[in-house]
Scaffold this motif. Structure first.
Motif, PDB file in Angstrom:
ATOM      1  N   ALA A 148      -1.955  11.428   3.076  1.00 46.30           N
ATOM      2  CA  ALA A 148      -1.298  12.300   2.103  1.00 46.30           C
ATOM      3  C   ALA A 148      -0.202  11.563   1.343  1.00 46.30           C
ATOM      4  O   ALA A 148       0.381  12.112   0.400  1.00 46.30           O
ATOM      5  CB  ALA A 148      -0.706  13.510   2.812  1.00 46.30           C
ATOM      6  N   ASN A 149       0.083  10.333   1.800  1.00 48.10           N
ATOM      7  CA  ASN A 149       1.102   9.509   1.154  1.00 48.10           C
ATOM      8  C   ASN A 149       2.465  10.213   1.119  1.00 48.10           C
ATOM      9  O   ASN A 149       3.210  10.123   0.145  1.00 48.10           O
ATOM     10  CB  ASN A 149       0.677   9.145  -0.276  1.00 48.10           C
ATOM     11  CG  ASN A 149       1.415   7.911  -0.793  1.00 48.10           C
ATOM     12  OD1 ASN A 149       1.674   6.975  -0.041  1.00 48.10           O
ATOM     13  ND2 ASN A 149       1.770   7.926  -2.066  1.00 48.10           N
ATOM     14  N   ASN A 160      -3.516   7.288  16.294  1.00 48.45           N
ATOM     15  CA  ASN A 160      -3.942   7.655  14.948  1.00 48.45           C
ATOM     16  C   ASN A 160      -3.435   6.603  13.966  1.00 48.45           C
ATOM     17  O   ASN A 160      -2.234   6.481  13.739  1.00 48.45           O
ATOM     18  CB  ASN A 160      -3.395   9.041  14.588  1.00 48.45           C
ATOM     19  CG  ASN A 160      -3.951   9.578  13.278  1.00 48.45           C
ATOM     20  OD1 ASN A 160      -4.266   8.819  12.360  1.00 48.45           O
ATOM     21  ND2 ASN A 160      -4.062  10.890  13.168  1.00 48.45           N
ATOM     22  N   GLY A 161      -4.354   5.839  13.395  1.00 48.38           N
ATOM     23  CA  GLY A 161      -3.985   4.754  12.489  1.00 48.38           C
ATOM     24  C   GLY A 161      -3.405   5.205  11.166  1.00 48.38           C
ATOM     25  O   GLY A 161      -2.989   4.366  10.353  1.00 48.38           O
ATOM     26  N   ASN A 162      -3.358   6.520  10.923  1.00 45.89           N
ATOM     27  CA  ASN A 162      -2.793   7.049   9.678  1.00 45.89           C
ATOM     28  C   ASN A 162      -1.356   7.547   9.840  1.00 45.89           C
ATOM     29  O   ASN A 162      -0.708   7.876   8.850  1.00 45.89           O
ATOM     30  CB  ASN A 162      -3.647   8.208   9.158  1.00 45.89           C
ATOM     31  CG  ASN A 162      -5.071   7.789   8.876  1.00 45.89           C
ATOM     32  OD1 ASN A 162      -5.319   6.886   8.083  1.00 45.89           O
ATOM     33  ND2 ASN A 162      -6.029   8.426   9.547  1.00 45.89           N
ATOM     34  N   TYR A 208      11.316  10.954  10.473  1.00 45.58           N
ATOM     35  CA  TYR A 208      10.265  11.343   9.537  1.00 45.58           C
ATOM     36  C   TYR A 208       8.906  10.929  10.093  1.00 45.58           C
ATOM     37  O   TYR A 208       8.732   9.778  10.506  1.00 45.58           O
ATOM     38  CB  TYR A 208      10.467  10.672   8.177  1.00 45.58           C
ATOM     39  CG  TYR A 208      11.747  11.066   7.474  1.00 45.58           C
ATOM     40  CD1 TYR A 208      11.800  12.207   6.675  1.00 45.58           C
ATOM     41  CD2 TYR A 208      12.898  10.297   7.594  1.00 45.58           C
ATOM     42  CE1 TYR A 208      12.974  12.574   6.016  1.00 45.58           C
ATOM     43  CE2 TYR A 208      14.074  10.654   6.941  1.00 45.58           C
ATOM     44  CZ  TYR A 208      14.111  11.788   6.159  1.00 45.58           C
ATOM     45  OH  TYR A 208      15.271  12.148   5.511  1.00 45.58           O
ATOM     46  N   ILE A 209       7.957  11.849  10.114  1.00 46.04           N
ATOM     47  CA  ILE A 209       6.586  11.561  10.497  1.00 46.04           C
ATOM     48  C   ILE A 209       5.748  11.494   9.223  1.00 46.04           C
ATOM     49  O   ILE A 209       5.690  12.465   8.463  1.00 46.04           O
ATOM     50  CB  ILE A 209       5.990  12.630  11.442  1.00 46.04           C
ATOM     51  CG1 ILE A 209       6.932  12.897  12.621  1.00 46.04           C
ATOM     52  CG2 ILE A 209       4.611  12.212  11.915  1.00 46.04           C
ATOM     53  CD1 ILE A 209       7.173  11.712  13.529  1.00 46.04           C
ATOM     54  N   LEU A 239       0.813  -1.214   0.000  1.00 44.64           N
ATOM     55  CA  LEU A 239       0.000   0.000   0.000  1.00 44.64           C
ATOM     56  C   LEU A 239       0.846   1.264   0.000  1.00 44.64           C
ATOM     57  O   LEU A 239       0.378   2.326  -0.430  1.00 44.64           O
ATOM     58  CB  LEU A 239      -0.910   0.022   1.231  1.00 44.64           C
ATOM     59  CG  LEU A 239      -1.881  -1.137   1.428  1.00 44.64           C
ATOM     60  CD1 LEU A 239      -2.690  -0.907   2.691  1.00 44.64           C
ATOM     61  CD2 LEU A 239      -2.794  -1.286   0.217  1.00 44.64           C
ATOM     62  N   PHE A 240       2.066   1.153   0.484  1.00 45.40           N
ATOM     63  CA  PHE A 240       2.892   2.340   0.706  1.00 45.40           C
ATOM     64  C   PHE A 240       4.351   1.941   0.556  1.00 45.40           C
ATOM     65  O   PHE A 240       4.779   0.939   1.131  1.00 45.40           O
ATOM     66  CB  PHE A 240       2.627   2.881   2.120  1.00 45.40           C
ATOM     67  CG  PHE A 240       3.299   4.178   2.466  1.00 45.40           C
ATOM     68  CD1 PHE A 240       2.627   5.382   2.369  1.00 45.40           C
ATOM     69  CD2 PHE A 240       4.615   4.195   2.910  1.00 45.40           C
ATOM     70  CE1 PHE A 240       3.239   6.581   2.718  1.00 45.40           C
ATOM     71  CE2 PHE A 240       5.237   5.386   3.247  1.00 45.40           C
ATOM     72  CZ  PHE A 240       4.545   6.587   3.157  1.00 45.40           C
ATOM     73  N   LYS A 241       5.109   2.703  -0.202  1.00 47.62           N
ATOM     74  CA  LYS A 241       6.544   2.441  -0.377  1.00 47.62           C
ATOM     75  C   LYS A 241       7.233   3.770  -0.603  1.00 47.62           C
ATOM     76  O   LYS A 241       6.999   4.446  -1.611  1.00 47.62           O
ATOM     77  CB  LYS A 241       6.778   1.505  -1.561  1.00 47.62           C
ATOM     78  CG  LYS A 241       8.232   1.108  -1.767  1.00 47.62           C
ATOM     79  CD  LYS A 241       8.349   0.110  -2.919  1.00 47.62           C
ATOM     80  CE  LYS A 241       9.790  -0.332  -3.138  1.00 47.62           C
ATOM     81  NZ  LYS A 241       9.901  -1.314  -4.249  1.00 47.62           N
TER      82      LYS A 241
END
Length: 393
Positions: free
Chosen positions: A225-226, A205-207, A219-220, A186-188
């Motif tokens: 917003a990907n 916060n699950g995001n 990094y947060i 889902l995210f890279k």
């Protein structure tokens, strides 16, 4: 004998002397402490939440791994142990391996899924991820995938959205895989310019999640917003090895640096330039921080492990307290306790989820330590008074 050999012999003697001194003082510092030798060192440890209590004895289990350096088969291991439920019944807390599951390489981190503790994820020395069913008789993983191309230590299950697994590795990437949907990526992201040493989801916060890396940045990320939402540059850190979010304060993040310091950060004050957000720096270790975790039971209590063979407990509510001169010589006011029983660098630690002030820790000396802080040390330890509002509100 060369000077190098002589220095090495003196250092070994010093380690032995320190260990013997620690053993003499154990009765003052712990309700109990046990040591169990493993065949191979474990880079990972985690208490499993499921447990039973009978006749004042808690029966429980822990996750361990192996690091055989290619000299033997590597395994995810489940160890059984016993704890005293009330401090009155004496329990045999030495661990016994009761299950073993194969893995291709050394297991760097293994963690159970919060929503289903029978599912365990691991990441290994090749960046491969394996998922295991602890209630299965299968000796291997039930799914295997490779979101990374290099050694990885970052591994974190989303505590809110079931099945989302965050990983980070030496290939400079952070990835999110959906284990509900054939491990779909889902995210890279590769925002870091160097090895990513750790990554963890936010508790509330699950995001949101954070990563730390050798490029000295935290990094947060916001998955909606990907992209990177904010960051922090720890310019004196020599690289950042570990991080942990507070389970009590949604704005508090701790990071552990290669230069032995620990930074406390306020998420509200971080910015896109990485120039603000630092609350306080903890000083007590003498070598790089390797692992860290906030207590799940007591607000403001932080445990950190380092390459200096030490595991330190910190009480953040003591920050800024005045000290007598003789107390100041022992360390800063927030330094609550030093666990000095390991004879090699600490590789991982875990707070027991159901028994306060109880920790499991592993080190490169192949020894597993299970221990509970002495109630005598906690008599004057009331972290609910004099709360520094500016720090934790």
């Amino acid at each position: 004998m060369s000077d190098t050999e002589n220095n090495g012999e003196q250092r070994e003697l010093s380690v032995k002397e320190e260990y013997q001194l620690w053993r003499k003082n154990c009765r003052y510092m712990y309700e109990f402490v046990t040591e169990t030798a493993l065949t191979w060192p474990s880079l990972t440890i985690q208490w499993l939440p499921n447990h039973t209590t009978e006749d004042g004895i808690i029966n429980t289990k822990l996750l361990l791994g192996t690091h055989t350096s290619g000299n033997d088969q590597n395994y995810l291991k489940v160890a059984e142990t016993h704890l005293s439920a009330d401090g009155e019944q004496k329990a045999n807390s030495r661990i016994k391996i009761v299950q073993k599951y194969t893995n291709n390489r050394e297991i760097c981190r293994a963690r159970y899924m919060p929503q289903d503790s029978n599912i365990v994820g691991s990441i290994n020395g090749s960046g491969e991820v394996d998922l295991y069913h602890l209630d299965s008789d299968d000796v291997g993983s039930y799914t295997h995938f490779s979101p990374h191309s290099d050694n990885g230590y970052g591994l974190s299950w989303n505590p809110i959205n079931k099945g989302l697994l965050l990983t980070a590795a030496d290939d400079k990437l952070v990835c999110i895989s959906d284990t509900n949907k054939d491990n779909k990526l889902l995210f890279k992201k590769g925002d870091s310019t160097d090895i990513v040493n750790d990554a963890k989801w936010h508790h509330f916060n699950g995001n949101l999640f954070a990563s730390v890396s050798e490029d000295q940045y935290t990094y947060i990320y916001d998955t909606r917003a990907n992209s990177v939402a904010s960051k922090f540059y720890s310019k004196e850190s020599s690289g950042i090895n570990s991080l942990t979010f507070s389970p009590f304060s949604q704005n508090l993040l701790a990071i552990g640096n290669s230069n032995s310091s620990i930074n406390l950060l306020d998420l509200r004050n971080l910015n896109s330039k990485g120039t603000s957000g630092l609350l306080h720096t903890l000083m007590g270790h003498t070598e790089g921080i390797t692992c860290m975790e906030f207590s799940p039971h007591n607000d403001g209590i932080l445990a950190t492990g380092g390459s200096d063979r030490r595991l330190i407990l910190w009480d953040l509510f003591k920050i800024g307290e005045e000290q007598q001169q003789e107390d100041a010589e022992d360390g800063c006011p927030e330094l609550f306790m030093i666990h000095a029983g390991h004879t090699a660098g600490v590789t991982d630690l875990s707070w027991c989820p159901f028994k306060e002030w109880t920790i499991g820790s592993v080190a490169d000396d192949n020894i597993v330590h299970l221990w509970e802080v002495s109630k005598g040390l906690l008599v004057n330890e009331d972290s609910t008074e004099n709360i520094p509002n500016s720090l934790l509100e």
